[in-house]
Design an enzyme around this catalytic site. Structure first.
Site, short mmCIF file in Angstrom:
data_model
loop_
_atom_site.label_atom_id
_atom_site.label_comp_id
_atom_site.label_asym_id
_atom_site.label_seq_id
_atom_site.Cartn_x
_atom_site.Cartn_y
_atom_site.Cartn_z
N GLU A 130 1.02 -1.15 0.04
CA GLU A 130 -0.36 -0.56 0.47
C GLU A 130 0.37 1.37 0.17
OE1 GLU A 130 -1.34 0.86 4.78
OE2 GLU A 130 -1.90 -1.12 3.55
N LYS A 169 2.54 4.68 0.79
CA LYS A 169 2.89 5.24 2.47
C LYS A 169 2.88 6.73 2.35
CE LYS A 169 6.94 5.30 6.03
NZ LYS A 169 6.33 6.99 6.37
#
Length: 611
Positions: A259, A261
Site C-alpha cells: 500500500e 506510504k
C-alpha cells in the site's frame, strides 16, 4: 510506607548498571519488598510506575503541566543558584535533574513517601495558576534530599534516563510476583494486562493478587503502534517476504500486501462507544481537539459496532483532486488546540485507515493481517456514509462531544458533508518489478513511498520487526558547510553534537554570503562527533551559551526526504529528516551547493505545496 528515597536509590543504581538481567532482578526485589511491607497499599504499583518514568497510568489523561521554566524557577528558589550557575550545571550534564543534584542543599531526614508524591502529582493538573503549581512543586522538593530531587525532577520531566523501558519493568513485575511454591507469573500475562488496562500500577497489583486474567479491555487509551523497518530496494523487500520455493523451477512469490506510504500524521481513532471519540498520535498523546472535523464525523459511528480502534494516517485532503495535501501544508494543523473555520476549509482532514485493532468487543491483534483487512473492508463499507462532516463556512465554537447532535440547523451551504474515513488501497504483490512500479506510482501521487506487510502477520504493538517494511528513497543530497553547533543532551551532554549548516547564497562570490538551510544530529559515529565537537570548540566565533557559531570551513554531505519552504532559516527553506552521510574534508567551501540548487530540488518534488 515506601519512601521515594527507595525509588531514587534504585534509579541511581539502575543508571549505572549495564546488565539487563541485573536491572530486572533489582527492580523485582524492590517491588517484592514494597508489596511485602504493605500488601494493602499501592506502593508496589507506584514504584513500578515511577521507575518506568511515568507519573500517571497510560489510561489517565492528566498531565503534570510542569515544564522546564517552572522547574528551573523551583530549583533556583530552593538552592539560591543564579541563572549562570544553573546553566553551567545543566550544560555539564544535559539533564535538569542531574544539574539540581549538584546544586542541592543537604537534607538531614528523608521522609517523603510514595503516596505523598502521588498526592502532589494528583493535585498539579488541577492547579488553576502556574504560581499554585509552582508552589506544589516547591513544597515537594523542599522535603527532598539531593538524590530524591534529582529523580523527582526527572520524573516530572518524563525523562528518567536510567536505561529502563516499560518492557523491562513488566518482566520485573512477573518475576516479583512469582512465588516459591512453584506458581509462575508469565511476562506475557503481565504485558497483556498492561495493554488491556493501560495501567502499570494496576497490573502490578493484579500480578501479586493472581488476578491478571481479570484484566479487561477499555477504549480510550492508546495501544502501542506497530512500526515498520526500512529497506533500500525492491529486491531487499522481496527477500524479506518471499516464500520458499518447492523446487528450483518454481518462481519465488512474495506473500505481502502493498500500500502507499502516506506522509501525514500516524494516529489511532477510538470510537463507537456512545458518541465519544478520541484520537491518539504515535507518541500516545491525545490530539482530538486538533481535528474537530474528524471528531464530528466519527461521533456518528454507532454503538452497534461494539467499539472500534482504527489505525491509520490523518491527512490533509484535496477533495477536488482526491489526493493528500503535502505534509508542509498539513503540518499547519498539528498541535493546535483550537482550529479556526478558515483552516478547516483550507486543510480539511481525512483518516486514511489501514488496520483494525479492536471491533465487536474484541481485540483483533492476534488475527492475521488478511483477516483484519477483510473485517476492516466490511467496516469501512458500513461506515462510509456515516463518518462524514461538513466543511464549515464560518467560525463556531467546537461543540462538546455530548452536544454534537444538538447543533443549530446548518445553512444550505453547510449541508454538504464529506467522507472523512477512507480505506488505504492494498493488494498482494509478487515481484521486485511490481514493487518498483508501485513505488513510482506512489511518488507520482505525491506519497512518500510504499509499505509492504506480511499477509499472515499479527499486529505487534510497539514493535519494529520485519513483518512490516517501508521503502522510501532519499530525495537528494547536498554538500553544506557547518555554521553552528549546539550542545547535546543525556549521553551527548557537554558535546557539541547538533550541527546547523548552510549553502551558498546569491552574493557568495561577492560577500561570502551563506544561508542556513537545516540542522542535523544523526549519521555520524561517536568518534566523528567527538572530533567535530573538539573542532567546534577551537573554532568558535561566538559563544551563545548552549549554541556556538563556528568558522564555516567544515563540509558535510547530508541527505533528506523533503525540502519545505520555511521561515526558520535564512535560506527560506528547511530540510525534512536530514541525515549526515559523511564529513567532506576533501571539498573546499567554494564547492558546496547553492541556494539555486536547493530551489531546483524543491521544485522537482511532486509533493510540494501549490504556490
Amino acid at each position: 510506607m515506601a519512601l521515594f528515597a527507595d525509588v531514587a536509590s534504585l534509579a541511581e543504581y539502575l543508571s549505572g548498571e549495564p546488565s539487563r538481567l541485573k536491572k530486572r532482578a533489582a527492580i523485582a526485589a524492590a517491588l517484592r519488598s514494597a508489596h511485602s511491607a504493605a500488601p494493602a497499599s499501592n506502593d508496589a504499583g507506584l514504584l513500578a510506575l515511577y521507575i518506568a518514568g511515568t507519573p500517571f497510568a497510560e489510561s489517565d489523561p492528566r498531565k503534570l503541566n510542569a515544564g522546564g521554566a517552572l522547574l528551573s524557577s523551583a530549583i533556583k528558589a530552593i538552592t539560591g543558584a543564579t541563572d549562570a550557575a544553573l546553566t553551567t550545571a545543566y550544560r555539564r550534564h544535559g539533564d535538569m535533574g542531574a544539574a539540581a543534584f549538584d546544586l542541592w542543599p543537604l537534607q538531614a531526614t528523608v521522609t517523603l513517601t510514595l503516596s505523598e508524591v502521588a498526592t502532589t502529582f494528583a493535585a498539579m493538573p488541577f492547579a488553576k495558576t502556574t504560581a499554585v503549581r509552582g508552589e506544589l512543586v516547591q513544597r515537594l522538593l523542599r522535603r527532598s534530599s539531593p538524590l530524591e530531587a534529582k529523580y523527582l525532577l526527572k520524573l516530572m520531566l518524563g525523562d528518567m534516563r536510567i536505561g529502563v523501558k516499560q518492557s523491562l519493568v513488566e518482566e520485573a513485575i512477573a518475576a516479583a510476583a512469582s512465588v516459591e511454591d512453584g506458581t509462575q507469573v508469565l511476562v506475557k500475562a503481565v504485558r497483556h494486562a498492561v495493554m488491556l488496562e493501560a495501567d502499570l500500577s494496576r497490573a502490578t497489583a493484579m500480578a501479586f493478587s493472581g488476578t491478571l486474567d481479570q484484566a479487561m479491555m477499555r477504549l480510550f487509551h492508546p495501544l502501542g503502534f506497530m512500526l515498520a523497518s526500512p529497506v533500500e530496494s525492491p529486491e531487499e523487500a522481496v527477500a524479506r517476504f518471499s516464500s520458499k520455493p518447492i523446487d528450483e523451477a518454481e518462481e519465488v512469490r512474495v506473500e505481502a500486501f502493498l500500500e502507499d506510504k502516506y506522509d501525514g500524521m500516524r494516529a489511532q481513532i477510538h470510537c463507537g462507544e456512545s458518541s465519544r471519540v478520541a484520537m491518539y498520535s504515535r507518541n500516545k498523546e491525545e490530539i482530538t481537539e486538533s481535528f474537530p472535523d474528524l471528531l464530528e464525523a466519527f461521533a456518528s459511528v454507532p454503538a452497534s459496532t461494539g467499539g472500534l480502534i482504527l489505525d491509520g494516517e490523518i491527512l490533509g485532503w484535496d477533495f477536488a483532486t482526491g489526493r493528500a495535501l503535502p505534509f508542509a501544508v498539513m503540518g499547519q494543523r498539528i498541535g493546535r488546540k483550537r482550529v479556526q473555520a478558515e483552516l478547516l476549509r483550507k486543510i480539511p482532514a481525512v483518516f486514511m485507515v489501514f488496520d483494525l485493532l479492536y471491533s465487536a468487543g474484541e481485540l483483533q491483534l492476534d488475527k492475521p493481517l488478511k483477516a483484519r483487512r477483510n473485517a476492516l473492508e466490511a467496516i469501512v463499507e458500513q461506515l462510509g456514509t456515516l463518518a462524514t462532516s461538513p466543511i464549515p463556512i464560518e467560525d463556531r465554537t467546537p461543540p462538546a462531544q455530548a452536544d454534537l447532535f444538538s447543533q443549530l440547523e446548518p445553512t444550505a451551504a453547510e449541508e454538504e458533508k464529506f467522507a472523512r474515513l477512507m480505506l488505504s488501497p492494498s493488494r498482494l504483490v509478487e515481484s521486485a518489478e511490481e514493487i518498483d512500479r508501485a513505488y513510482a506510482a506512489a511518488r507520482a501521487r505525491a506519497n512518500e513511498g510504499v509499505m509492504l506487510k506480511a499477509a499472515n502477520s499479527h499486529y505487534q504493538p510497539g514493535r519494529r520487526g520485519l513483518a512490516w517494511i517501508k521503502l522510501k528513497r532519499e530525495l537528494a543530497t547536498l554538500d553544506v558547510v557547518i555554521t553552528g553547533a549546539e550542545f547535546g543532551h543525556g549521553r551527548r551532554a557537554g558535546i557539541l553534537s547538533d550541527y546547523t549548516f548552510a549553502v551558498c547564497g546569491p552574493a557568495f562570490h561577492q560577500t561570502g554570503e551563506l544561508l542556513n538551510v537545516g540542522k542535523a544530529y544523526s549519521g555520524l559515529t561517536d568518534a566523528e562527533i567527538a572530533e567535530l565537537s573538539a573542532w567546534a570548540m577551537a573554532h568558535t566565533l561566538e559563544d551563545q551559551g548552549h549554541f556556538r557559531t563556528v568558522e564555516p570551513i567544515r563540509i558535510l554531505e547530508v541527505a533528506f526526504n523533503n525540502i519545505m519552504r520555511s521561515e526558520r532559516h535564512a535560506s527560506g527553506f528547511a530540510m525534512r529528516f536530514p541525515r549526515i552521510l559523511r564529513i567532506r574534508d576533501d571539498k573546499p567551501l567554494e564547492e558546496i551547493d547553492t541556494l539555486d540548487r536547493v530551489e531546483e530540488i524543491y521544485q522537482s518534488q511532486v509533493d510540494k505545496p501549490v504556490e
